[in-house]
Design a protein around this motif. Structure first.
Motif, PDB file in Angstrom:
ATOM      1  N   ASP A   1      18.177   2.852  36.255  1.00 14.52           N
ATOM      2  CA  ASP A   1      17.658   1.540  36.644  1.00 14.52           C
ATOM      3  C   ASP A   1      18.776   0.512  36.602  1.00 14.52           C
ATOM      4  N   LEU A   2      18.955  -0.227  37.697  1.00 13.60           N
ATOM      5  CA  LEU A   2      20.014  -1.235  37.761  1.00 13.60           C
ATOM      6  C   LEU A   2      19.509  -2.625  37.413  1.00 13.60           C
ATOM      7  N   SER A   3      18.209  -2.776  37.170  1.00 19.14           N
ATOM      8  CA  SER A   3      17.667  -4.088  36.808  1.00 19.14           C
ATOM      9  C   SER A   3      17.824  -4.316  35.309  1.00 19.14           C
ATOM     10  N   ALA A   4      17.302  -5.442  34.844  1.00 19.51           N
ATOM     11  CA  ALA A   4      17.387  -5.777  33.419  1.00 19.51           C
ATOM     12  C   ALA A   4      16.201  -5.266  32.621  1.00 19.51           C
ATOM     13  N   ASP A   5      15.266  -4.581  33.271  1.00 18.25           N
ATOM     14  CA  ASP A   5      13.975  -4.335  32.635  1.00 18.25           C
ATOM     15  C   ASP A   5      14.000  -3.438  31.413  1.00 18.25           C
TER      16      ASP A   5
ATOM     17  N   ARG B   1      15.886  -3.601  23.859  1.00 17.37           N
ATOM     18  CA  ARG B   1      14.981  -2.706  23.160  1.00 17.37           C
ATOM     19  C   ARG B   1      13.763  -3.426  22.579  1.00 17.37           C
ATOM     20  N   ASP B   2      13.924  -4.680  22.204  1.00 19.68           N
ATOM     21  CA  ASP B   2      12.847  -5.456  21.591  1.00 19.68           C
ATOM     22  C   ASP B   2      12.064  -6.179  22.687  1.00 19.68           C
ATOM     23  N   PRO B   3      10.745  -5.908  22.822  1.00 18.88           N
ATOM     24  CA  PRO B   3       9.966  -6.576  23.880  1.00 18.88           C
ATOM     25  C   PRO B   3       9.916  -8.087  23.719  1.00 18.88           C
ATOM     26  N   ALA B   4      10.005  -8.567  22.497  1.00 20.32           N
ATOM     27  CA  ALA B   4      10.016 -10.016  22.274  1.00 20.32           C
ATOM     28  C   ALA B   4      11.295 -10.633  22.824  1.00 20.32           C
TER      29      ALA B   4
ATOM     30  N   GLU C   1       6.148   2.068  27.075  1.00 21.17           N
ATOM     31  CA  GLU C   1       6.202   3.516  26.915  1.00 21.17           C
ATOM     32  C   GLU C   1       7.466   4.080  27.562  1.00 21.17           C
ATOM     33  N   CYS C   2       7.941   3.421  28.609  1.00 28.40           N
ATOM     34  CA  CYS C   2       9.207   3.816  29.246  1.00 28.40           C
ATOM     35  C   CYS C   2      10.391   3.265  28.454  1.00 28.40           C
ATOM     36  N   GLN C   3      10.253   2.049  27.946  1.00 29.92           N
ATOM     37  CA  GLN C   3      11.328   1.437  27.165  1.00 29.92           C
ATOM     38  C   GLN C   3      11.703   2.309  25.982  1.00 29.92           C
TER      39      GLN C   3
ATOM     40  N   LEU D   1      15.761   8.302  31.483  1.00 30.76           N
ATOM     41  CA  LEU D   1      15.813   6.938  32.008  1.00 30.76           C
ATOM     42  C   LEU D   1      16.995   6.212  31.389  1.00 30.76           C
ATOM     43  N   VAL D   2      17.886   5.727  32.229  1.00 23.66           N
ATOM     44  CA  VAL D   2      19.061   4.976  31.772  1.00 23.66           C
ATOM     45  C   VAL D   2      18.987   3.560  32.320  1.00 23.66           C
TER      46      VAL D   2
END
Length: 342
Positions: free
Chosen positions: A96-100, A104-107, A121-123, A143-144
């Motif tokens: 993935d080339l985006s920032a998504d 690691r921290d969703p906050a 779940e993907c993170q 997933l990278v």
């Protein structure tokens, strides 16, 4: 073995750069490319410089048969990428080339990008994609998450020095000059030629640039304590390239030796002789990063400078480097093109 490759978001700059690189790879076959708004067009209509290549027509994501794909490059916008990736087959390898999936921290993701993360779940399985520092994890990853181009530049300068404890963690200033292609291909008033040419300016000043989230995460992890740097990016009227200049407290000879040792076996990171400085001209359209160290006239202060191409080493080349590892290919395959000069 030939690997079947797809690119999602092929009509952007990073998508076009991926096509250019894949065309030189002996073991990659580009079989699908999506571009929803340009679905049905030939790539030559979107990027005439690629008309010499035999490429599949652009299509919608829903039209791709992912069961026939070995690896997918996802060059979609932030927030869009995570929604698409969560819907893809769980066995599909993805860069993935985006920032998504960088943070690691969703906050922290919500803080820097202003939206909630919907694919945690993907993170959980995502590996941060700065190849030189996460190579072993990337080999086994599904997933990278490719890094930000500014974030990559700053980390190439600073990460080995922080890891070795050779600089003062509390006094780091990073100044970056960024080419306009880093802002993407969408029409924006401030990127019009009349608005941008013959000058440059600082943006996201005062600690609000999104790539600071990556710096905070990675530098603090390496140091084992909180590390916050002072960072100011500048937009320059150039098509490609990033020149990063870090001002640190330390000993120039020690800083130089530390960087030489850190990168001595790296194929793409070249540390120049002490006192020499790099130029974006010397890495243009390549996957190389040049790093220079200079002693400041004030004793105990050191200037470290890195130059890379934001579309190649900062994004699509880095993605290819990661994909090579994930597919069991030689890491440098398709990436040893010499820089374009002048």
């Amino acid at each position: 073995m030939t690997h079947k490759i797809a690119i999602l978001g092929a009509s952007g700059y990073t998508g076009a750069e991926l096509v250019r690189l894949i065309a030189t790879h002996p073991n990659m076959d580009l079989v699908a490319m999506s571009a929803d708004r340009k679905s049905g067009l030939e790539m030559a209509e979107v990027f005439p410089h690629l008309r010499h290549l035999k490429l599949p027509s652009l299509c919608k994501i829903s039209e791709i048969e992912f069961e026939n794909i070995d690896l997918c490059f996802c060059a979609l916008p932030h927030a869009t990428s995570q929604r698409v990736i969560r819907s893809l087959p769980k066995t599909l390898k993805i860069v993935d080339l985006s920032a998504d999936f960088r943070l690691r921290d969703p906050a922290e993701y919500a803080k820097w990008y202003g939206v909630e993360h919907v694919a945690m779940e993907c993170q959980a399985e995502a590996v941060y994609g700065l190849t030189e520092f996460y190579r072993n994890d990337i080999r086994d990853a599904r997933l990278v998450a490719g890094t930000g181009c500014n974030a990559a530049t700053g980390q190439y300068i600073l990460s080995p020095l922080i890891k070795a404890g050779k600089i003062d963690f509390d006094h780091i200033i990073l100044d970056l000059k960024c080419a306009v292609s880093g802002a993407g291909r969408s029409l924006k008033e401030n990127l019009l030629h009349a608005e941008l040419s013959e000058g440059y300016y600082a943006y996201s000043v005062g600690g609000v640039h999104r790539h600071l989230g990556e710096f905070d995460q990675e530098f603090s992890k390496i140091a084992g304590r909180e590390v916050k740097i002072q960072f100011t990016p500048h937009l320059v009227p150039a098509n490609r390239g990033i020149l990063g200049t870090a001002y640190v407290l330390g000993n120039a000879q020690v800083v130089h030796e530390t960087l030489v040792d850190a990168y001595k076996t790296e194929p793409f990171i070249k540390v120049l002789p002490l006192g020499e400085t790099p130029s974006t001209k010397h890495v243009r359209s390549s996957n190389f990063c040049h790093v220079g160290v200079v002693a400041d006239r004030i004793d105990g202060r050191v200037i470290v400078i890195a130059a890379l191409d934001n579309l190649t080493k900062g994004s699509s080349g880095q993605a290819m480097q990661n994909a090579n590892l994930m597919l069991g290919e030689k890491e440098t395959e398709g990436l040893m093109l010499a820089p374009v000069f002048p």
